[in-house]
Design a protein around this motif. Structure first.
Motif, PDB file in Angstrom:
ATOM      1  N   UNK A   1      35.346  65.338  42.516  1.00  0.00           N
ATOM      2  CA  UNK A   1      36.609  64.233  42.109  1.00  0.00           C
ATOM      3  C   UNK A   1      36.931  63.035  41.972  1.00  0.00           C
ATOM      4  N   UNK A   2      37.316  62.201  41.299  1.00  0.00           N
ATOM      5  CA  UNK A   2      37.103  60.586  41.714  1.00  0.00           C
ATOM      6  C   UNK A   2      38.108  59.889  41.858  1.00  0.00           C
ATOM      7  N   UNK A   3      37.602  58.975  42.776  1.00  0.00           N
ATOM      8  CA  UNK A   3      38.338  58.412  43.544  1.00  0.00           C
ATOM      9  C   UNK A   3      38.607  56.672  42.903  1.00  0.00           C
ATOM     10  N   UNK A   4      39.767  56.158  42.056  1.00  0.00           N
ATOM     11  CA  UNK A   4      39.718  54.922  41.066  1.00  0.00           C
ATOM     12  C   UNK A   4      40.200  53.612  41.988  1.00  0.00           C
ATOM     13  N   UNK A   5      39.599  53.412  42.505  1.00  0.00           N
ATOM     14  CA  UNK A   5      40.450  51.802  43.363  1.00  0.00           C
ATOM     15  C   UNK A   5      40.993  50.637  42.625  1.00  0.00           C
ATOM     16  N   UNK A   6      42.143  50.008  42.976  1.00  0.00           N
ATOM     17  CA  UNK A   6      42.464  48.348  41.645  1.00  0.00           C
ATOM     18  C   UNK A   6      43.077  47.893  43.077  1.00  0.00           C
ATOM     19  N   UNK A   7      42.297  46.849  42.504  1.00  0.00           N
ATOM     20  CA  UNK A   7      43.018  45.440  43.797  1.00  0.00           C
ATOM     21  C   UNK A   7      44.492  45.255  42.997  1.00  0.00           C
ATOM     22  N   UNK A   8      45.397  45.237  43.134  1.00  0.00           N
ATOM     23  CA  UNK A   8      47.276  44.682  42.964  1.00  0.00           C
ATOM     24  C   UNK A   8      46.815  43.398  42.255  1.00  0.00           C
ATOM     25  N   UNK A   9      46.994  42.401  43.622  1.00  0.00           N
ATOM     26  CA  UNK A   9      47.411  41.776  43.285  1.00  0.00           C
ATOM     27  C   UNK A   9      46.389  40.196  44.629  1.00  0.00           C
ATOM     28  N   UNK A  10      46.265  39.242  44.104  1.00  0.00           N
ATOM     29  CA  UNK A  10      45.285  38.395  45.287  1.00  0.00           C
ATOM     30  C   UNK A  10      46.142  38.494  46.479  1.00  0.00           C
ATOM     31  N   UNK A  11      45.343  38.634  47.762  1.00  0.00           N
ATOM     32  CA  UNK A  11      45.979  38.784  48.882  1.00  0.00           C
ATOM     33  C   UNK A  11      46.600  37.656  49.537  1.00  0.00           C
ATOM     34  N   UNK A  12      47.203  38.008  50.346  1.00  0.00           N
ATOM     35  CA  UNK A  12      47.627  36.805  51.076  1.00  0.00           C
ATOM     36  C   UNK A  12      47.371  37.326  52.588  1.00  0.00           C
ATOM     37  N   UNK A  13      48.981  37.684  53.237  1.00  0.00           N
ATOM     38  CA  UNK A  13      48.727  38.074  54.195  1.00  0.00           C
ATOM     39  C   UNK A  13      48.267  39.191  54.078  1.00  0.00           C
ATOM     40  N   UNK A  14      48.338  40.371  53.511  1.00  0.00           N
ATOM     41  CA  UNK A  14      48.671  41.328  53.235  1.00  0.00           C
ATOM     42  C   UNK A  14      47.719  41.545  51.933  1.00  0.00           C
TER      43      UNK A  14
END
Length: 135
Positions: free
Chosen positions: A74-87
């Motif tokens: 299996x493969x896990x594709x991980x994407x940063x959704x948006x520029x981080x702030x506190x989260x």
């Protein structure tokens, strides 16, 4: 935002008697993907903790589409959704070898000061790395 992809085989201990991956194991797969996304961007989770910052998960959402089985690659594709702030928020897609979607997921983590256990803004050096690498 850019993504990272990791692949591995499902271990026997991660399955039930029918050879199906137990649903609770997917949270660990997401963690593996997230840690490798950070590492590939040049951000060490270990160094964050050594600098007094932890990243607890505050939200976890999984949408199961199809089962994974013992010994599947299996493969896990991980994407940063948006520029981080506190989260910091990540989206994930888990695939099997046939590129069939098994799971779609999302996690939200919060930057926490380990001394006072209070939320803090994303460290500037992390933002700089993300910006520099265009991730």
């Amino acid at each position: 935002m850019s993504f990272n992809n990791i692949s591995f085989r499902v271990r026997y201990s991660e399955t039930d008697q029918m050879g199906v991956v137990y649903h609770g194991n997917y949270a660990q797969y997401l963690e593996m993907g997230r840690v490798e996304w950070l590492r590939s961007a040049g951000i060490s989770y270990k160094e964050l903790e050594e600098n007094g910052i932890m990243l607890p998960v505050v939200s976890l959402s999984l949408n199961y589409k199809k089962s994974a089985f013992y010994d599947d690659l299996i493969s896990v594709e991980t994407t940063l959704k948006k520029t981080p702030s506190v989260k910091i928020e990540f989206d994930y897609v888990i695939y099997n070898e046939k590129r069939e979607i098994l799971v779609e997921a999302n996690t939200v983590l919060v930057f926490i000061n380990m001394k006072n256990k209070r939320p803090i803004r994303c460290p500037k050096y992390v933002l700089d790395i993300i910006e520099k690498n265009n991730v």
